[in-house]
Design an enzyme around this catalytic site. Structure first.
Site, PDB file in Angstrom:
ATOM      1  N   LYS A 166       0.827  -1.199   0.000  1.00 55.90           N
ATOM      2  CA  LYS A 166       0.000   0.000   0.000  1.00 55.90           C
ATOM      3  C   LYS A 166       0.866   1.256   0.000  1.00 55.90           C
ATOM      4  O   LYS A 166       1.926   1.308   0.622  1.00 55.90           O
ATOM      5  CB  LYS A 166      -0.917   0.024   1.228  1.00 55.90           C
ATOM      6  CG  LYS A 166      -1.928  -1.113   1.287  1.00 55.90           C
ATOM      7  CD  LYS A 166      -2.941  -1.047   0.163  1.00 55.90           C
ATOM      8  CE  LYS A 166      -4.021  -2.100   0.310  1.00 55.90           C
ATOM      9  NZ  LYS A 166      -4.982  -2.082  -0.810  1.00 55.90           N
ATOM     10  N   GLU A 221      -1.813   0.845  -8.749  1.00 61.96           N
ATOM     11  CA  GLU A 221      -3.240   0.513  -8.710  1.00 61.96           C
ATOM     12  C   GLU A 221      -4.056   1.642  -8.088  1.00 61.96           C
ATOM     13  O   GLU A 221      -3.651   2.231  -7.087  1.00 61.96           O
ATOM     14  CB  GLU A 221      -3.420  -0.768  -7.892  1.00 61.96           C
ATOM     15  CG  GLU A 221      -4.821  -1.331  -7.902  1.00 61.96           C
ATOM     16  CD  GLU A 221      -4.868  -2.690  -7.226  1.00 61.96           C
ATOM     17  OE1 GLU A 221      -5.817  -2.933  -6.458  1.00 61.96           O
ATOM     18  OE2 GLU A 221      -3.938  -3.501  -7.452  1.00 61.96           O
ATOM     19  N   GLU A 247     -11.535  -2.717  -8.891  1.00 59.69           N
ATOM     20  CA  GLU A 247     -12.279  -3.226  -7.739  1.00 59.69           C
ATOM     21  C   GLU A 247     -13.465  -2.333  -7.404  1.00 59.69           C
ATOM     22  O   GLU A 247     -14.418  -2.775  -6.763  1.00 59.69           O
ATOM     23  CB  GLU A 247     -11.372  -3.376  -6.521  1.00 59.69           C
ATOM     24  CG  GLU A 247     -10.875  -2.078  -5.916  1.00 59.69           C
ATOM     25  CD  GLU A 247      -9.928  -2.303  -4.765  1.00 59.69           C
ATOM     26  OE1 GLU A 247     -10.408  -2.335  -3.614  1.00 59.69           O
ATOM     27  OE2 GLU A 247      -8.719  -2.441  -5.017  1.00 59.69           O
ATOM     28  N   HIS A 297      -9.197  -8.848  -8.462  1.00 59.80           N
ATOM     29  CA  HIS A 297      -9.192  -8.351  -7.091  1.00 59.80           C
ATOM     30  C   HIS A 297      -9.915  -9.352  -6.199  1.00 59.80           C
ATOM     31  O   HIS A 297     -11.028  -9.774  -6.492  1.00 59.80           O
ATOM     32  CB  HIS A 297      -9.901  -6.992  -7.007  1.00 59.80           C
ATOM     33  CG  HIS A 297     -10.028  -6.464  -5.615  1.00 59.80           C
ATOM     34  ND1 HIS A 297     -11.156  -6.649  -4.838  1.00 59.80           N
ATOM     35  CD2 HIS A 297      -9.153  -5.777  -4.840  1.00 59.80           C
ATOM     36  CE1 HIS A 297     -10.966  -6.084  -3.660  1.00 59.80           C
ATOM     37  NE2 HIS A 297      -9.766  -5.547  -3.632  1.00 59.80           N
TER      38      HIS A 297
END
Length: 361
Positions: A166, A221, A247, A297
């Site tokens: 992340k 992403e 997603e 996802h």
């Protein structure tokens, strides 16, 4: 003919606290399961999930709104049932809760079809290669660098050969330092992806992409909100990176518009919120027609069948929020890949006795 539909809702505690840049701390997830029984006694299983909130709404949609599309219907007519569900919920909501509810039902119907045909879904979908490369999806924004490296070592020990981390810390320098540390830890050639969870503005995403350029990322992403097609297209043009997303695109039309606008280069549908296998396979065809690779996802135990049936797949995301603890035969990662099971249907068997202790309502 469909005779029974059962919907259950469970709140499952996460093994560890998970954090990203947009959703904050995640302590549990809600699992919504749907079991559809045909007149011959065969039962198909489908499921979807929400994080922290919304599970009751999804379960209620299946129970109160979609049940009428199912009882008495021919379970083999999956596309017809899908269209019936879509138009029943269309005015109430074209994505989110609505498509999550449709997904759980659609997955159960395909599972039932595979069980009755005594064929695994990846073969029923046409079959390409049951061995699919995977990456470990870390939800790790708050981890200090030392713990980030420890997590990476754990992923490597678990068989993974690609990792996503992340980004989206308050200070871009923090992101750069964290990515730099993990890149150094993993080596220059190791496939490393980052996920901003829509945190940045368009200008901020371009600045971040340029700052992260030295680390040879496999993709970035969701740099910003998916609703901004023009802004995302600018990020694609100016960032110099592969831009993944999907997603939060919950319909075939969302993906069509994103691809047409050039706002992503790597589609990433989630079979549990896109409308099930029925829509996932249409998005896969859209990607192939536009000469794009395809990733995914979430819910990899279900997704593997869809990706094992197409030639243009790349790394599949693998994370299950700890759901593997409630599966009879969870998939194992070996040398960076998983193999689609050869059991009929999708092959996922949940331990409902154990899950029963976590039931809601």
């Amino acid at each position: 003919m469909i005779e029974r539909v059962r919907t259950d809702l469970y709140r499952i505690p996460l093994p560890t606290r998970l954090t990203d840049s947009t959703h904050g701390a995640m302590m549990d997830f809600e699992l919504i399961t749907v079991r559809i029984e045909d007149s011959d006694g065969a039962t198909g299983l489908g499921y979807t999930y929400t994080v922290n909130h919304g599970g009751a709404a999804v379960a209620t949609m299946v129970d109160k709104d979609l049940r009428g599309c199912l009882l008495g219907a021919d379970a083999e007519q999956i596309e017809k049932i899908w269209q019936s569900m879509w138009w029943r919920l269309h005015y109430a909501g074209r994505g989110g809760h609505a498509t999550s509810a449709i997904s759980a039902v659609d997955i159960a119907l395909w599972d039932l079809k595979g069980i009755r045909a005594r064929t695994p879904l990846w073969k029923l979908f046409g079959g390409y290669d049951p061995v699919v490369p995977v990456y470990a999806g870390g939800i790790d924004l708050e981890l200090p660098v030392a713990d980030l490296k420890t997590q990476a070592d754990r992923f490597l020990a678990g068989g993974f050969r690609a990792i996503k981390m992340k980004v989206g810390r308050p200070d871009l320098k923090e992101d750069v330092d964290r990515v730099s540390a993990l890149r150094e830890h993993l080596g220059d050639s190791f496939p490393l992806m980052v996920d901003a969870n829509m945190k940045w503005t368009v200008d901020g995403a371009i600045r971040a992409a340029r700052a992260l350029a030295p680390f040879d990322l496999h993709w970035i992403e969701e740099p910003t909100i998916p609703d901004d097609l023009v802004g995302n297209a600018r990020i694609v043009r100016e960032s110099g990176h592969t831009i993944a997303g999907g997603e939060n695109l919950h319909t075939l039309y969302d993906f069509h518009n994103a691809v047409r606008a050039g706002s992503l280069t790597l589609p990433e549908p989630d079979v549990s919120n896109i409308g099930g296998y029925t829509t996932f396979r249409k998005v896969a065809a859209l990607a192939e027609a536009n000469n794009m690779l395809l990733t995914s996802h979430g819910v990899h135990d279900l997704t593997v069948h869809a990706l094992a049936s197409v030639p243009h797949r790349t790394y599949m995301e693998a994370h299950g929020f700890g759901l593997h603890a409630y599966m009879a035969e969870p998939m194992a990662v070996t040398d960076g890949c998983v193999s689609a099971p050869d059991r009929p249907g999708h092959g996922v068997v949940l331990d409902f006795e154990r899950l029963g202790r976590l039931a809601v309502g």
